[in-house]
Design an enzyme around this catalytic site. Structure first.
Site, PDB file in Angstrom:
ATOM      1  N   LYS A   8       0.862  -1.183   0.000  1.00 34.31           N
ATOM      2  CA  LYS A   8       0.000   0.000   0.000  1.00 34.31           C
ATOM      3  C   LYS A   8       0.900   1.235   0.000  1.00 34.31           C
ATOM      4  O   LYS A   8       2.084   1.186   0.335  1.00 34.31           O
ATOM      5  CB  LYS A   8      -0.935   0.024   1.214  1.00 34.31           C
ATOM      6  CG  LYS A   8      -0.224   0.013   2.591  1.00 34.31           C
ATOM      7  CD  LYS A   8       0.225   1.367   3.065  1.00 34.31           C
ATOM      8  CE  LYS A   8       0.927   1.285   4.416  1.00 34.31           C
ATOM      9  NZ  LYS A   8       1.721   2.518   4.725  1.00 34.31           N
ATOM     10  N   PRO A  92       9.797  -4.343  -0.586  1.00 31.86           N
ATOM     11  CA  PRO A  92      10.883  -3.951   0.326  1.00 31.86           C
ATOM     12  C   PRO A  92      10.336  -3.657   1.721  1.00 31.86           C
ATOM     13  O   PRO A  92       9.211  -3.170   1.868  1.00 31.86           O
ATOM     14  CB  PRO A  92      11.446  -2.673  -0.316  1.00 31.86           C
ATOM     15  CG  PRO A  92      10.976  -2.685  -1.721  1.00 31.86           C
ATOM     16  CD  PRO A  92       9.657  -3.414  -1.718  1.00 31.86           C
ATOM     17  N   PHE A  93      11.143  -3.960   2.734  1.00 34.31           N
ATOM     18  CA  PHE A  93      10.743  -3.631   4.099  1.00 34.31           C
ATOM     19  C   PHE A  93      11.452  -2.340   4.523  1.00 34.31           C
ATOM     20  O   PHE A  93      12.390  -1.891   3.890  1.00 34.31           O
ATOM     21  CB  PHE A  93      11.047  -4.780   5.062  1.00 34.31           C
ATOM     22  CG  PHE A  93      12.468  -5.264   5.032  1.00 34.31           C
ATOM     23  CD1 PHE A  93      13.436  -4.678   5.827  1.00 34.31           C
ATOM     24  CD2 PHE A  93      12.845  -6.317   4.200  1.00 34.31           C
ATOM     25  CE1 PHE A  93      14.749  -5.117   5.802  1.00 34.31           C
ATOM     26  CE2 PHE A  93      14.154  -6.767   4.160  1.00 34.31           C
ATOM     27  CZ  PHE A  93      15.115  -6.166   4.966  1.00 34.31           C
ATOM     28  N   LEU A  97       5.536   0.641   3.151  1.00 32.40           N
ATOM     29  CA  LEU A  97       4.637   0.003   2.185  1.00 32.40           C
ATOM     30  C   LEU A  97       3.741  -1.074   2.808  1.00 32.40           C
ATOM     31  O   LEU A  97       2.887  -1.635   2.128  1.00 32.40           O
ATOM     32  CB  LEU A  97       5.452  -0.614   1.040  1.00 32.40           C
ATOM     33  CG  LEU A  97       6.312   0.373   0.247  1.00 32.40           C
ATOM     34  CD1 LEU A  97       7.194  -0.378  -0.747  1.00 32.40           C
ATOM     35  CD2 LEU A  97       5.444   1.392  -0.473  1.00 32.40           C
ATOM     36  N   GLY A  99       4.403  -4.148   3.811  1.00 34.55           N
ATOM     37  CA  GLY A  99       4.571  -5.509   3.308  1.00 34.55           C
ATOM     38  C   GLY A  99       4.392  -6.575   4.372  1.00 34.55           C
ATOM     39  O   GLY A  99       3.703  -7.581   4.151  1.00 34.55           O
ATOM     40  N   GLY A 100       4.988  -6.376   5.535  1.00 37.79           N
ATOM     41  CA  GLY A 100       4.862  -7.364   6.603  1.00 37.79           C
ATOM     42  C   GLY A 100       3.439  -7.495   7.105  1.00 37.79           C
ATOM     43  O   GLY A 100       2.946  -8.604   7.362  1.00 37.79           O
ATOM     44  N   ASP A 134      -2.291  -1.503  10.907  1.00 38.46           N
ATOM     45  CA  ASP A 134      -2.690  -1.442   9.501  1.00 38.46           C
ATOM     46  C   ASP A 134      -3.033  -2.804   8.905  1.00 38.46           C
ATOM     47  O   ASP A 134      -3.456  -2.885   7.750  1.00 38.46           O
ATOM     48  CB  ASP A 134      -1.611  -0.761   8.659  1.00 38.46           C
ATOM     49  CG  ASP A 134      -0.267  -1.493   8.708  1.00 38.46           C
ATOM     50  OD1 ASP A 134      -0.100  -2.376   9.575  1.00 38.46           O
ATOM     51  OD2 ASP A 134       0.615  -1.170   7.893  1.00 38.46           O
TER      52      ASP A 134
END
Length: 272
Positions: A8, A92-93, A97, A99-100, A134
């Protein structure tokens, strides 16, 4: 079973108040993009659930990965048999964004569907928020206005379908705790909801990420990326979350893959 957890971006991010519990109240719009990891679960003959990782290297013990924390919540609640989990990281962390969080949310939904667990969508949201503010967003995956600590969602009418998006992440990462320690809460004159209701061509200078000022001062290369994206014709550009990735919206086809050496660069089409 295999699914593709997506990233996101944040459209605006205002830090409006510091809470008594030490957290901050925010206002932002979460917008899903099609940069994706790959997540698979399969049966196993092993005695314990194992997580196998590939793609972007993630440091640390896999048992501490949010995917495993998500698995443990449901496996203990429903006494589930072990499975094998495979996660290929492409998001990418340390980039703002999510991702996790996306991986964890998708794992919850996959386990519910795989084992046909008696969990409603609202119950799954509650499981997700326990893993991260989130996380529930990725169970909905549509533009949502987020308030509170990022865990209170409201529907919002927004579509960026006519735009292309370019995402650039430099090699530096911005620890979330550091980003919050550098920002001073302030109540904006115009809400994020009101700003995103304007045409995208009016967002520049109005749709603000409050982290940018302090993060750009400490990591000037991030601010330079934003400036350069505007020079290359972006209609709107911003850092996502607390960084370090910067995204830009273009109203034309563009290829910037070779323009940012040493950076992660991704280009896609806004699909919602």
């Amino acid at each position: 079973m295999i699914r593709f957890p997506n990233a996101k971006i944040n459209l605006g991010l205002r830090i409006v108040a510091r809470r008594p519990d030490g957290y901050h109240n925010i206002e932002t719009v979460f917008y899903p993009i099609q940069l994706q990891d790959a997540l698979e679960i399969v049966p196993t003959s092993q005695q314990e659930t194992e997580l196998s990782l590939s793609g972007i290297v993630i440091d640390g013990d896999p048992q501490n990965n949010l995917v495993m924390k998500a698995w443990r919540r449901l496996s203990r609640r429903f006494s589930l048999p072990p499975i094998s989990i495979y996660l290929h990281k492409a998001i990418p962390f340390g980039a703002g964004l999510g991702g996790g969080s996306s991986d964890a949310a998708f794992l919850l939904a996959m386990v519910r569907d795989y084992f046909r667990l008696p969990l409603s969508d609202d119950e799954l949201d509650k499981e997700a928020v326990s893993l991260g503010a989130d996380c529930p967003f990725f169970l909905h995956n549509k533009p949502l206005l987020a308030k509170g600590i990022g865990d209170e969602f409201e529907p919002i009418e927004l579509s960026l379908k006519s735009y292309r998006i370019v995402l650039v992440k430099p090699s530096v990462s911005v620890p979330t705790s550091v980003a919050y320690s550098l920002v001073t809460p302030v109540l904006p004159e115009e809400s994020v909801r009101d700003t995103v209701s304007r045409p995208v061509t009016e967002w520049r200078g109005r749709l603000i990420n409050d982290f940018e000022e302090s993060v750009f001062a400490r990591f000037p290369e991030i601010g330079e990326i934003k400036d350069r994206l505007y020079e290359q014709g972006a209609v709107y550009a911003s850092m996502s979350g607390s960084g370090s990735s910067v995204f830009a919206l273009f109203d034309k086809e563009i290829d910037l893959a070779d323009c940012y050496p040493g950076c992660f660069v991704w280009t896609g089409i806004c699909e919602v």
